[in-house]
Every structure is written in C-alpha cells, then in structure tokens.
Write a protein that holds these residues in place. Sequence first.
Motif, short mmCIF file in Angstrom:
data_model
loop_
_atom_site.label_atom_id
_atom_site.label_comp_id
_atom_site.label_asym_id
_atom_site.label_seq_id
_atom_site.Cartn_x
_atom_site.Cartn_y
_atom_site.Cartn_z
N ARG A 68 -28.96 -17.88 3.48
CA ARG A 68 -29.36 -19.13 2.22
C ARG A 68 -30.86 -19.12 2.04
O ARG A 68 -31.50 -19.30 0.92
CB ARG A 68 -28.63 -20.47 2.43
N ARG B 114 -20.83 -14.27 1.04
CA ARG B 114 -20.44 -14.89 1.97
C ARG B 114 -18.62 -14.71 1.83
O ARG B 114 -17.85 -14.63 2.84
CB ARG B 114 -20.69 -16.35 1.98
N TYR C 230 -30.74 -16.61 -5.99
CA TYR C 230 -29.88 -16.95 -6.73
C TYR C 230 -28.45 -17.36 -5.85
O TYR C 230 -27.84 -16.61 -5.00
CB TYR C 230 -29.07 -15.99 -7.62
N GLN C 231 -27.76 -18.65 -5.91
CA GLN C 231 -27.19 -19.18 -4.88
C GLN C 231 -25.52 -18.52 -5.15
O GLN C 231 -24.72 -18.16 -4.19
CB GLN C 231 -26.91 -20.60 -5.15
N TRP C 232 -25.30 -17.91 -6.53
CA TRP C 232 -24.02 -17.26 -6.68
C TRP C 232 -24.01 -15.75 -5.85
O TRP C 232 -23.04 -15.42 -5.28
CB TRP C 232 -23.71 -16.93 -8.23
N VAL C 233 -25.09 -15.42 -5.44
CA VAL C 233 -25.02 -13.85 -4.68
C VAL C 233 -24.82 -14.63 -3.29
O VAL C 233 -23.99 -13.74 -2.68
CB VAL C 233 -26.54 -13.31 -4.93
N TYR C 234 -25.34 -15.52 -2.85
CA TYR C 234 -25.03 -16.23 -1.50
C TYR C 234 -23.66 -16.42 -1.26
O TYR C 234 -22.92 -15.83 -0.39
CB TYR C 234 -26.05 -17.09 -1.17
N TYR C 235 -22.95 -16.95 -2.29
CA TYR C 235 -21.65 -17.29 -2.02
C TYR C 235 -20.46 -16.01 -2.08
O TYR C 235 -19.51 -16.03 -1.52
CB TYR C 235 -21.20 -18.41 -3.29
N VAL C 236 -20.82 -15.20 -3.14
CA VAL C 236 -20.40 -13.94 -3.33
C VAL C 236 -20.25 -13.16 -2.14
O VAL C 236 -19.07 -12.78 -1.32
CB VAL C 236 -20.63 -13.40 -4.43
#
Length: 323
Positions: free
Chosen positions: A159, A172, A164-170
Amino acid sequence: MTDSSKPKSPKKPSFKESGGLKSMLGLLALILVYTLASAHLGIEPAKFASGETWVQMSDLLIRMGPYERINTCKNANIVWGEPDAETEAPWSGRTDMDKVRAVCEQDKTFYWYRSDYLKEQLAYTKDVWGPLMQTLRMAIIGAFFGALFAVPFSLLAARNLVRYQWVYYVVRIVLNLIRTIPDLVLAAVLSGALGLGALPGVVALAIFSFALIAKLLSESIESIDPGPLEAMRACGANWLQMVAYGVVPQVLPQFLAYWIYVLEVDVRASTVLGFVGAGGIGMTLMADLNLTRFRNVGSIVMIILVLVVIMEYISTKVRERLV
C-alpha cells in the motif's frame, strides 16, 4: 498501634476479574465448534483412541522396517518350531515353542527381525537416489522462479508504494485467489495438461512459491521505515529509485529468509505432488504403496525424513544470520 494503622492485605481478585470466566467461555466455545464441525463427519473419538487402532498403526510402522509379521501357525512353526525331517533347524536359528503356541492357540502376532530385509532396504536406497535428487531440483527451481515473479507483484501489493489504490486491490485479489488453490490440486490439473513428470510439479511449486513469497514480502514492504522514502521523494527521486535505494536495502534480508523458508516447504510439498504424477520421489512412494511394498516405503520415508531435517537445520541457521 491501632488496627487502622495495620497494612491492608491486597484484595483477592474475583473469578471474573482474574480472567477465569473468559477462559471458561473460550473452552466452551472450542468444544461447541468441535461438536458442530464433527457432527456429520462420522468421526468416533472413542474408536480412534481404542487399542485396535493403535495396534494397526504399530503393525504398519513395524512392517516398514526389516521385520516379518508372523501371525499364522504355519509360519510360526517354520520360524520357531522344532526341526523335522524336512527342516533341519528353524528359520530363526532357535526353537521357541512358547511363541509357536501363542500364535497357534492364542492368535497372537509376533515380528521376526531379518537381517536380509535390512540389506534389501539399504540396497533400495540406491534406486531412490535419482527420484530424490529430482525432488530436490524441482523444489529449487520452483522456489527460484516463484521468488523471481513474486518481486514485482509484491511491490504492487504494498500500500505504501502504490499510487493508485485500484492497482493495490486488484493485485491483492489475484494473490488471494492463487493462494486459495492447493498445490496438490494445481499439480493434478497441470499433470493432465502437461503430462506426467517433473514439469507440472515445477510449475505447481513455482505458483505456490510465488503466491506465498509475494504475500510475505508485500507485508514486509508495508512495515518498512518510511523515513528514507519520504526523504528521497522530497529530493525528487522517481519510483524506481525509491524502490532500489529505499526499499530493497530494508527488505533484502527478509526476502532471502522467505526464499529459504519456501524452499524448505517446497521440498516437503514436492514429495506429495508425486502422488498425482508430478514427478519426484512421490511417484516412487505411491507405486510402492500401491504394491504394498512396505519395506521400500520405510526406506523412502527415512530418506525423506533425513532430507527434511537437514533442510530445516540449514534454513534455520541461514535465517538466523539474515534476520
């Protein structure tokens, strides 16, 4: 001196204050979970704890050694009986009519140690050496490629490094999905797609190692000291420079320790993967089990045990120096 001047003894905590109530509730919760979980599994703890179960397990373990099971009257007479016209002496070299009567009249079981069986087991280790080295090579290659591909994904799963947070969630979600698939299932599917042999085992171990190292390394990256990163960002460093000079020096010892740990796990896992045709010593073990060659199984188990103990000792010492 008056009574009021005497020091008061400390108040004894109550059952609730001492944590006894929480412990009791936790124990009851565990019993309830066990009861609900085993309700439809047909598990009978009393049957498992019975003497018959342990006798069967002991029988299997003894037969994996250089022993022959004597549980028939005919075999007891051959091994310990009195010599007759056809047999000059018992096979064991001595007469023991007490054992013969115990087998014939009381249905007891004895185990006869045979030195020739021990020689056969020692000679069999030469045939196991090739599959054992294949297992070790599979584990090394799988752990190597798994760690190699885990590095970029672990950076994207941290994190504190992803803009870009969407990259992190994808990333994960992808890592979590991969970890939900057992390595044995991966090896079974890959064996059907790639054929029997070491290749599906290596690919399965690489995927397993990739998911595990990526998770551990990303968590280590998230817990690093943010000071160097903030200083480099203030000086105008780009993302790659921050990773190379601010992240790598802090997580490199943990990364190496994770790789060695995964290598140790892969050695164990590669043994089981052979059960589904993924190469290594597991295929040899499965063949001997199907043919009830328990002495060969005993030799393989001892070799695997020695290999795992050596690997664990080496990995523990190396991790102690790294971390």
